[in-house]
Design a protein around this motif. Structure first.
Motif, mmCIF file in Angstrom:
data_model
loop_
_atom_site.group_PDB
_atom_site.id
_atom_site.type_symbol
_atom_site.label_atom_id
_atom_site.label_comp_id
_atom_site.label_asym_id
_atom_site.label_seq_id
_atom_site.Cartn_x
_atom_site.Cartn_y
_atom_site.Cartn_z
ATOM 1 N N UNK A 1 0.936 -1.247 0.198
ATOM 2 C CA UNK A 1 0.109 0.082 -0.028
ATOM 3 C C UNK A 1 0.901 1.290 -0.059
ATOM 4 N N UNK A 2 0.366 2.290 -0.771
ATOM 5 C CA UNK A 2 1.262 3.506 -0.530
ATOM 6 C C UNK A 2 0.185 4.372 0.223
ATOM 7 N N UNK B 1 0.348 7.343 1.389
ATOM 8 C CA UNK B 1 -0.183 8.693 0.891
ATOM 9 C C UNK B 1 -0.921 9.000 -0.341
ATOM 10 N N UNK B 2 -0.923 7.740 -0.805
ATOM 11 C CA UNK B 2 -1.848 7.806 -2.116
ATOM 12 C C UNK B 2 -3.388 7.605 -1.828
ATOM 13 N N UNK C 1 -6.100 5.469 -6.284
ATOM 14 C CA UNK C 1 -4.753 5.456 -6.861
ATOM 15 C C UNK C 1 -4.011 4.143 -6.426
ATOM 16 N N UNK C 2 -4.346 3.540 -4.964
ATOM 17 C CA UNK C 2 -4.072 2.316 -4.660
ATOM 18 C C UNK C 2 -4.325 1.093 -5.310
ATOM 19 N N UNK D 1 -5.032 0.947 -8.375
ATOM 20 C CA UNK D 1 -4.379 0.495 -9.664
ATOM 21 C C UNK D 1 -3.167 0.259 -9.501
ATOM 22 N N UNK D 2 -2.419 0.440 -8.264
ATOM 23 C CA UNK D 2 -0.910 -0.092 -8.342
ATOM 24 C C UNK D 2 -0.407 -0.912 -9.117
ATOM 25 N N UNK D 3 -0.937 -2.071 -9.277
ATOM 26 C CA UNK D 3 -0.589 -3.055 -10.224
ATOM 27 C C UNK D 3 -0.777 -2.793 -11.691
ATOM 28 N N UNK E 1 -1.607 0.160 -13.283
ATOM 29 C CA UNK E 1 -1.975 1.482 -13.493
ATOM 30 C C UNK E 1 -1.298 1.824 -15.028
ATOM 31 N N UNK F 1 -8.515 9.289 -15.788
ATOM 32 C CA UNK F 1 -8.875 9.472 -14.454
ATOM 33 C C UNK F 1 -10.149 8.972 -14.229
#
Lengths: 380, 515
Positions: free
Chosen positions: B358-359, B361-362, B366-367, B369-371, B373, B386
């Motif tokens: 997990x990020x 601060x995202x 946004x989290x 789609x981390x993989x 994106x 978006x």
């Protein structure tokens, strides 16, 4: 509920105005110092205001000073969000300036628009190289980028001194005994358009457009997403399949590129030549460092960096005027600038704390479960 | 309980602490609704509840971090006003937070002395502090070296420092906020020994947890909070785990999910004699061979630190494999970069989700789609879309019941259970071929645990091959088709579900081969 919304709204308004209050507080302390020096602070501050905003020409000067701050600051927005600290803006500006100048002095036969475009690209590229080297060293050899960028500044200064005294020395100076270390002047066709009679040049517009582009880069592109992801959590980024070192290089490279462009624009918009007094600030006017402050003041947001840069530009220009009018030592001007920076940065901490407090209250941990989103309904 | 009113630490005892009608409102939220609660000297009183039930709010009120909107706090029968942690410490109330408040680069003694006036004025009095620490350690059976640096110590030892810190400051009543969440089973046992000693000596303890078996084991009374309201208080001897679970969640909870009948398919992931190092430089895996089939959950059981982490890292490409071969759907993926392995639709639910999954601060969106994106529909020609990112987030939030104010909320502001749901949603929604789930329900409350397990079983039904790494034997037994027991980097044995008993697995986990 209405009351709550109002208080929330008020609270956000106060947050937004905090930097303004901080600036005022710094000016009040400055006023006390002025009083001790026997100067009427109202007269002094009026001079400062007039110097920065008092006339069309004054405001133009403010914008001219703000331009390199904004360009360097845009780069800082990128690198700091990538969790890379770029202290090398000075060196990157110098290398960008040298490459851009070289283009303009060498290819004199080109049409103006093409020469300028090539020169600005060369500046961008020069800064990118000068930022990319420390980026590469950090990403693949774990070399601390703060140290390496500062070192790269020192190297750039010596390259500049060598070039201005040797290969790029103005032929007119070379013929004279004085041998002032500077390059020849750019031909008129190669100079960025000006809004005469002021020194306001096209670079100001370029910087503002780039601020919008950097905003798009950071929040609307895959590259920006990755730079921010790597900056905030390199481990999770790696787990998610992002090639972390590549984006560390990328953030420093881009950061340097914008500083390099700032250097090129200084040459093509303001000075029309490079000249050295032996130090970096002789060419950059410390924009490589002040741009960091401006970006931080703009909360590392490219669009907020625009007003932030204008404020610092105004302080630089206005302070000169104030010094001329009320005859205070220049050290006081430096101190006043410093005070503004300290107060504004402190107000940023205050703002963050207020934000945290608000968040702590709204934190989901303490919110009762929402009936409509119970897993129970899924399994039912 | 001793007759005297003085504790062995030399401080006065707190005979009782009572909360009456505590109400705490946050904007838009009623966190505590007229809650009554009390604790007496010599007992451990459990405070149970799901995430978000209001446990932390209530305890922060006792500790002086929050001020109640209504209600009163009585100490030894007398009303007290607690306006800050300093007040509560002066009254003899201590709190052990879930996340330790220690400075890693300082010694134990320095950490204990931190923030306290020195007996020698401006000079430090670390010798005196160390002496006192050893005295306290002796009384309560807390083995600790005052001169050790905190970073050298295990999590269990760090927790002991927190307890000593509280005792040093004269705590007679201790609030333990999910103290076992970060501990290994052995460390939990050690903590319970310490807790028993403390209650015997006349301390009062409040134990916050959502692990039912621990509550039943260590506590004399248990109170259950739900949606900010006190559901009830009972002696633990008069309740069962099932009762407590139903109280907490507010409905019947199934401990053993329905596994259904799933036909096992082809081999998806194959490990052949895989070897790799560990973070400490010692061998992490010493030749592990495993086959994981489509439609199968392979449980990896073992005591923590026996190679589970290395196994997950080796398969996902995060750790260099020094020998052997990993094959994913007939393609050799040994030592490929993580980016390429993830492209082959291998999903990973990491053990340390806050750090690796997990990020924080995202935003939630946004989290999510981390993989993926960089792929359509989220990206095209290097630009993020978006609109698609946002509709994806809305869809997953709804489908996986993520409790979040909005998809723009930063992940760090969500609870652990909801963060795990985001990781799960992201890793599952890409229709993976193989999932590696490491401790997928650690730290989650009952509702969320049940949900995560259901989702893993659903994936199994769809034919995904799943490796389930867990230290929770109940979980392994409830979900796995086959169970591989790992010990010191080797697979001791692979036991089919029908033959697996806790006893048999326990022996294997201890490295004993029953012949």
């Amino acid at each position: 509920m209405k009351k709550f919304l109002q208080s929330e709204w008020m609270s956000r308004l106060i947050d937004a105005l905090l930097p303004v209050f901080a600036t005022l507080a710094a000016l009040i302390i400055g006023a006390v110092m002025l009083l001790f020096l026997g100067v009427n602070p109202i007269v002094a501050y009026k001079a400062l205001w007039d110097g920065a905003f008092g006339s069309g020409n004054a405001f133009a000067e403010t914008l001219v000073k703000a331009t390199p701050l904004l360009l360097v600051g845009l780069g800082i927005c990128i690198s700091f969000r990538g969790d890379v600290i770029n202290i090398g803006g000075e060196g990157q500006m110098i290398i960008g300036g040298i490459l851009a100048t070289w283009i303009g002095l060498t290819f004199t036969g080109l049409p103006g628009w093409l020469a300028i475009t090539l020169a600005l690209l060369a500046g961008f590229l020069g800064g990118a190289i000068w930022g990319g080297i420390p980026g590469y060293l950090k990403a693949y050899f774990n070399v601390n980028e703060i140290l390496s960028t500062v070192m790269m500044n020192a190297i750039a200064v010596q390259i500049m001194n060598f070039m201005m005294r040797g290969p790029m020395l103005d032929p007119i100076q070379a013929a004279k005994a004085s041998k002032i270390p500077q390059t020849a002047r750019l031909i008129e066709a190669f100079r960025l358009a000006r809004w005469s009679p002021t020194r306001l040049h096209l670079g100001v517009l370029i910087a503002v457009i780039l601020a919008i582009l950097v905003y798009i880069l950071l929040w609307r592109t895959t590259l920006g997403y990755r730079i921010r992801a790597v900056g905030m959590n390199p481990l999770a980024s790696r787990y998610a399949g992002i090639k972390v070192p590549r984006y560390i290089v990328m953030s420093l490279l881009l950061s340097g590129a914008f500083a390099g462009l700032a250097g090129a624009i200084q040459v093509y918009g303001v000075n029309y030549r490079m000249i050295t007094d032996g130090s970096a600030s002789g060419f950059t006017g410390n924009a490589g460092f002040n741009g960091i402050v401006a970006a931080l003041f703009g909360q590392l947001h490219p669009l907020w960096s625009i007003p932030a840069s204008i404020l610092f530009g105004a302080l630089l220009v206005g302070a000169n005027q104030m010094q001329r009018v009320v005859q205070v030592p220049s050290a006081l001007i430096t101190a006043l600038n410093g005070l503004v920076v300290v107060f504004v940065v402190s107000s940023e901490f205050l703002r963050r704390r207020r934000q945290r407090q608000r968040l702590a209250h709204a934190k989901m941990d303490d919110a009762p479960p929402d009936k409509t989103s119970q897993p129970a309904e899924a399994s039912a | 309980m001793p007759e005297s009113n003085i504790l062995p630490s030399g401080k006065p005892r707190i005979d009782s602490l009572e909360l009456r009608g505590i109400t705490k409102r946050f904007p838009g939220v009623l966190a505590n609704d007229h809650v009554n609660f009390d604790v007496k000297a010599g007992e451990v009183h459990a405070l149970l509840g799901e995430n978000g039930a209001g446990k932390s709010t209530l305890m922060k009120t006792v500790y002086g971090l929050y001020h109640p909107d209504e209600g009163e706090i009585l100490l030894n029968g007398k009303p007290v006003h607690i306006s800050s942690p300093t007040d509560s410490i002066n009254l003899g109330i201590g709190m052990i937070h879930q996340h330790f408040m220690l400075v890693p680069s300082l010694t134990v003694a320095e950490n204990v002395a931190l923030g306290l006036p020195s007996s020698r004025g401006p000079l430090t009095d670390l010798d005196a502090v160390s002496k006192r620490i050893l005295e306290l350690a002796d009384i309560y059976g807390l083995r600790i070296d005052p001169s050790a640096y905190v970073w050298q110590l295990s999590v269990g030892q760090q927790q002991r420092i927190e307890i000593i810190k509280a005792l040093y400051r004269g705590a007679a009543l201790l609030i333990l906020d999910e103290p076992t969440a970060v501990l290994t089973p052995q460390e939990v046992d050690e903590l319970f020994v310490i807790m028993r000693q403390m209650t015997k000596d006349g301390h009062a303890l409040i134990f916050i947890s959502h692990k039912l078996h621990e509550v039943v084991e260590i506590c004399q009374r248990v109170s259950v909070l739900r949606d900010g309201r006190m559901i009830g208080t009972r002696p633990t001897s008069e309740t069962t785990k099932q009762d407590l679970a139903n109280w907490m969640v507010g409905r019947e909870v199934g401990f053993t999910p329905d596994r259904g009948n799933v036909q096992r398919g082809e081999v998806r992931l194959k490990l052949e004699n895989v070897q790799c190092g560990s973070d400490r430089g010692t061998p992490g895996l010493r030749g592990v061979s495993l086959d994981i089939h489509s439609g199968e959950i392979l449980g990896i059981a073992g005591v923590s630190g026996n190679g589970q982490r290395e196994l997950a890292d080796a398969v996902t490409g995060l750790r260099k494999i020094t020998g052997g071969k990993v094959t994913l759907e007939n393609a050799d993926i040994t030592n490929l970069p993580p980016a390429e392995i993830t492209e082959r639709m291998l999903s990973y639910i990491p053990e340390e989700r806050m750090r690796d999954g997990m990020i924080k601060d995202f935003t939630v969106a946004e989290n999510m789609i981390l993989r993926e994106h960089h792929k359509e529909p989220y990206s095209r020609y290097g630009f993020l879309n978006l609109k698609n990112i946002s509709s994806n987030a809305d869809m997953l939030i709804k489908k996986f019941h993520v409790k979040t104010p909005s998809q723009e909320t930063l992940a760090k502001n969500l609870s652990g259970g909801n963060i795990q749901k985001i990781v799960l949603a992201r890793e599952i929604s890409r229709s993976p071929r193989v999932i590696i789930a490491a401790q997928p329900t650690r730290g989650l409350d009952i509702g969320a645990t049940e949900y995560v397990r259901e989702q893993l079983l659903e994936q199994r039904k769809q034919g995904t091959a799943i490796i389930l790494i867990s230290e929770d034997l109940d979980e392994i037994l409830a979900l796995s088709d086959r169970i591989a027991v790992i010990y010191e980097g080797s697979v001791m044995d692979i036991v089919p579900r029908s033959e697996a008993t806790p006893q048999r697995l326990g022996l294997l986990m201890a490295g004993v081969h029953p012949e």
